[in-house]
Design an enzyme around this catalytic site. Structure first.
Site, short mmCIF file in Angstrom:
data_model
loop_
_atom_site.label_atom_id
_atom_site.label_comp_id
_atom_site.label_asym_id
_atom_site.label_seq_id
_atom_site.Cartn_x
_atom_site.Cartn_y
_atom_site.Cartn_z
N ASP A 1 0.83 -1.20 0.00
CA ASP A 1 0.00 0.00 0.00
C ASP A 1 0.87 1.26 0.00
OD1 ASP A 1 -2.68 1.39 0.56
OD2 ASP A 1 -1.47 2.06 2.27
N GLU B 1 1.26 -0.34 -5.07
CA GLU B 1 0.43 0.84 -5.32
C GLU B 1 1.37 2.02 -5.18
OE1 GLU B 1 -3.34 3.36 -3.52
OE2 GLU B 1 -1.88 2.42 -2.21
#
Length: 615
Positions: free
Chosen positions: A287, A322
């Site tokens: 993330d 990401e």
């Protein structure tokens, strides 16, 4: 469990460019017995505890209420050994009361209470020894939230849903973060105990059972992990080890992490080792990788990838970033990561379908079809050019990467949940356009990802929800409302993020059974075609650059024709998201289709697909 030192010996990147003191500490051998924080089992009743707290003079290990003074080493690690039964409560006290172990494998209750001595051993089924993972070209990912995926909201309950996913053609599940967070309900991105699966979902062994059953069915399991910040409630590392955080840097979600500290790096690398080595996960989605900032070589991200692969040398791993920077160097074939979330594709398609133009959609709203043409032909849209002209440049060229390097989606937890009312795409554009967008996603040469419920035409919203105590709860309510009031298109009040009703209304798979069946059949049909016709061409194409294979042409204001000359055959499609009065360009000739949605001659939205194999 593979230790950090063993992983280094097995092929972690060379650390010679680091400062000598950091290299010496990392090479000294952080293992589960002497790692900077945590408790490791040395025998049936023997446990070794370690707490990295360099600013703290004294610390006690507290087990079942009994105190055991710890010895502080020159490395800032406090250590102690104790005899106790597994399952007993423990924690650390540095003079401010009992605190949970920052590396606890499980909690007795919530994030503020004691941790639980946890035996990591698990009796894996014999079938697990034969699991070698799946090639990334076969990836069809379903992102899901354990708490909402089933009415029970547990790892065990999720097991029962896996057969239907496998039968539909899904090949991997990507589980939103499970690190324990404050309260019962939450997205998972506010976790504070990275080693402890959230106890509302079940004990660690239930997650292992989920992984084992997924593998039996041919499903890979990816876990979303958050290594860029800790949540706002229950992160006692701020108190135990202030040096864990960078005083000069913050993220949008909390204090920046100080990756220049060897103990901090080891903390997260041990976490990677646990998920891959102990839980047998098939990959990680990192993330907000752009917030994992350091200035060493290899970088923290490179070490994360090397650690993961060293823990599973005989198993194919899928490592996904990401990263809003739109970089290209980290991705295979040159880099250690397999793919990135390509939000550029989502934004271009979303703006084309909805006409929305606020916030981060603004750069994609000017010419969304042109941007979609670029995304289909080169991967990223932002490739170093300023968009708009006065904005900072973002990204680098990406057309040299293979198609598998881009995870594309029509919906994700971010893109749905970060809307004021959590509307899914289908609620914004209607079934007709949504079906065509859905079919398009499933036949692209990129790596497709669905968001839970999307495969069955879900219309229920997915809202932001949390379970913070007061006064944090009220601050979250006000902040959420204020965030959306700046958008001209938003009206009304956001659903109360703390209310259990908001959580319940976000649960998918509650709609009409007939609708779910019809959409499920559509998904199954397109995925069967993908696996039979497209995947073999992708495998044969290997590392060939997407830009070298793609020929994408706009054939109307909301229509395009795409052709990818893959190794062994051609994938061709035509898609339209506009009224039938639009006349295709003269260069376009309608081709016979293997798959179709809508009537190209009469319907506003239509899709035609075919694969032509070489003789």
């Amino acid at each position: 469990m593979t230790s950090f030192s063993a992983m280094h010996d097995s092929g972690l990147p060379n650390m010679s460019t680091r400062p000598p003191e950091m290299q010496a500490e990392l090479q000294a051998g952080h293992s589960w017995g002497v790692r900077p924080v945590g408790v490791a089992q040395d025998g049936d009743l023997c446990w070794s505890a370690a707490l990295w707290a360099p600013e703290v003079a004294t610390a006690d290990l507290v087990v079942d209420g009994a105190r055991h003074p710890m010895t502080k080493g020159a490395d800032g690690v406090h250590r102690a050994s104790v005899s106790a039964k597994a399952g007993r409560p423990y924690g650390f006290d540095v003079g401010q009361g009992l605190r949970p172990d920052p590396a606890a494998r499980a909690q007795m209750g919530d994030v503020h209470g004691p941790s639980r001595l946890s035996d990591p051993q698990y009796d894996w089924p014999e079938s697990e020894s034969h699991w070698a993972g799946r090639p990334f070209e076969e990836a069809v990912i379903l992102e899901l939230h354990i708490g909402l995926f089933t009415p029970q909201g547990t790892f065990r309950a999720a097991i029962d849903r896996l057969p239907e996913l496998a039968a539909m053609g899904i090949t991997a599940i990507e589980i939103m973060p499970v690190a324990q967070f404050s309260g019962v309900r939450g997205w998972g991105y506010d976790g504070v105990l990275p080693f402890a699966p959230h106890n509302a979902y079940g004990p660690p062994e239930d997650l292992k059972a989920l992984v084992a059953q997924a593998h039996r069915l041919g499903l890979a399991v990816i876990l979303d992990v958050v290594y860029n910040h800790f949540g706002p409630d229950g992160a006692y590392l701020h108190e135990l080890a202030p040096a864990f955080f960078d005083p000069d840097r913050s993220t949008p979600w909390g204090a920046g992490i100080n990756y220049s500290q060897p103990a901090v790096r080891a903390f997260f690398l041990e976490n990677v080792a646990m998920w891959i080595g102990e839980f047998h996960l098939d990959g990680l989605r990192i993330d907000a990788a752009h917030q994992i900032k350091d200035h060493f070589s290899p970088t923290m991200l490179e070490e994360i990838a090397a650690t993961a692969r060293a823990c599973a040398p005989d198993r194919g791993l899928w490592l996904i970033l990401e990263d809003e920077r739109n970089l290209a160097a980290p991705y295979r074939p040159e880099g250690p990561f397999d793919a990135q979330w390509n939000d550029d594709y989502h934004h271009a398609l979303h703006c084309l379908l909805t006409g929305e133009d606020e916030s981060y959609y603004a750069p994609f709203a000017h010419a969304p079809l042109d941007d979609l043409v670029t995304a289909l032909g080169e991967g990223q849209v932002d490739q170093g050019q300023p968009r708009p002209a006065d904005a900072p440049a973002r990204g680098v060229s990406s057309g040299h990467l293979p198609p598998r390097a881009f995870v594309v989606s029509n919906q994700t937890h971010d893109q749905v949940g970060n809307r004021g009312h959590g509307e899914r795409l289908i609620s914004l554009v209607g079934d007709e356009a949504a079906r065509v967008a859905h079919g398009l996603l499933l036949v692209l040469p990129f790596t497709p990802m669905l968001f839970m419920g999307e495969e069955t035409g879900e219309t229920a919203p997915f809202c932001f929800f949390a379970d913070f105590p007061e006064p944090m709860a009220e601050a979250t309510r006000k902040g959420r409302q204020k965030e959306f009031e700046r958008f001209a298109s938003f009206s009304g009040k956001v659903p109360d993020p703390i209310s259990a009703d908001t959580f319940r209304m976000s649960r998918p798979y509650q709609g009409p059974a007939l609708r779910q069946k019809e959409w499920g059949n559509l998904t199954g049909e397109f995925l069967a075609y993908r696996h039979a016709q497209i995947v073999p061409l992708l495998k044969a194409s290997g590392d060939r650059a997407i830009a070298e294979m793609a020929q994408i042409t706009a054939i109307g204001p909301k229509a395009l024709h795409a052709r990818w000359a893959l190794q062994g055959g051609v994938l061709e499609l035509a898609v339209r998201f506009g009224p039938q009065s639009e006349t295709p360009s003269s260069e376009f000739s309608l081709f016979p289709a293997d798959l179709a949605i809508g009537d190209w001659q009469s319907d506003p939205c239509a899709l035609r697909v075919r694969c032509v194999k070489e003789a």
